[in-house]
Design an enzyme around this catalytic site. Structure first.
Site, PDB file in Angstrom:
ATOM      1  N   CYS A 118      -3.549  -0.516  -3.709  1.00  0.00           N
ATOM      2  CA  CYS A 118      -3.752   0.959  -4.072  1.00  0.00           C
ATOM      3  C   CYS A 118      -3.085   1.351  -5.178  1.00  0.00           C
ATOM      4  CB  CYS A 118      -3.729   2.143  -3.218  1.00  0.00           C
ATOM      5  SG  CYS A 118      -1.856   2.204  -2.808  1.00  0.00           S
ATOM      6  N   CYS A 173       5.646   0.304  -7.437  1.00  0.00           N
ATOM      7  CA  CYS A 173       6.154  -0.863  -6.767  1.00  0.00           C
ATOM      8  C   CYS A 173       7.488  -1.331  -7.619  1.00  0.00           C
ATOM      9  CB  CYS A 173       5.271  -2.036  -6.828  1.00  0.00           C
ATOM     10  SG  CYS A 173       6.101  -3.563  -6.350  1.00  0.00           S
ATOM     11  N   CYS A 183       0.859  -1.201  -0.073  1.00  0.00           N
ATOM     12  CA  CYS A 183      -0.175   0.072   0.081  1.00  0.00           C
ATOM     13  C   CYS A 183       0.928   1.194   0.082  1.00  0.00           C
ATOM     14  CB  CYS A 183      -0.736  -0.328   1.323  1.00  0.00           C
ATOM     15  SG  CYS A 183      -2.262   0.571   1.031  1.00  0.00           S
TER      16      CYS A 183
END
Length: 136
Positions: A80, A87, A8
Site C-alpha cells: 500500500c 517505510c 502494509c
C-alpha cells in the site's frame, strides 16, 4: 538464505496474506515475514479467505516493522502507498517492490461482496508472489 518482508499499514490483511502465500509458494530457504507501520490486529476475513485455499494464518500476529530485520532483507514489498511512504530507510542493497493493491478491509457491500474483494486481492498477491520465485 534470502529474506523478504511484506509491509502494509496495519499488518492485518494484505501483508498477512502475502506472508502466508509466500511461505507456501517460495523456496523453503527463504525467511519470510510481514509487518506494518502500525499494528491493527489480524483481520478475520483475511484468515477466512486464506483458509479457503488451504493456508492457515489464524495464529499470525499483527506486528510493527522490525528495523533490524528490515536492514538485512534482500527484498521488501510494500502493498500500500502508506507503507511505501512511511517505510524506514533501507540500505541500497535491499531491493524494493511496490504492489499498490486495494485494501479489502475497506470494501463495502454484502458479506459475499466483501469476501469477493478479499479473494480478488488474495489472488493478485498469489500471482505476484509466483513471479518472485526467480528473484535474484
Amino acid at each position: 538464505m534470502k529474506k523478504i518482508y511484506f509491509l502494509c499499514t496495519g499488518n492485518s490483511c494484505r501483508s498477512q496474506m502475502a506472508e502466508g502465500l509466500a511461505k507456501k509458494i517460495l523456496p523453503k530457504d527463504w525467511e519470510i515475514r510481514s509487518a506494518g507501520v502500525e499494528v491493527h490486529g489480524l483481520n478475520p476475513r483475511a484468515v477466512k479467505s486464506m483458509a479457503e485455499i488451504g493456508i492457515d494464518i489464524s495464529e499470525n500476529q499483527s506486528k510493527i516493522i522490525d528495523d533490524n530485520y528490515l536492514q538485512q532483507c534482500d527484498l521488501v514489498v510494500t502493498l500500500c502507498g502508506d507503507a511505501r511512504d512511511r517505510c524506514p530507510i533501507t540500505p541500497s542493497s535491499v531491493k524494493k517492490l511496490h504492489w499498490p493493491l486495494p485494501d479489502p478491509a475497506q470494501a463495502t457491500g454484502t458479506e459475499s461482496e466483501i469476501m469477493e474483494q478479499f479473494r480478488s486481492v488474495r489472488n493478485q498477491i498469489e500471482s505476484k508472489i509466483t513471479e518472485l520465485k526467480n528473484f535474484e
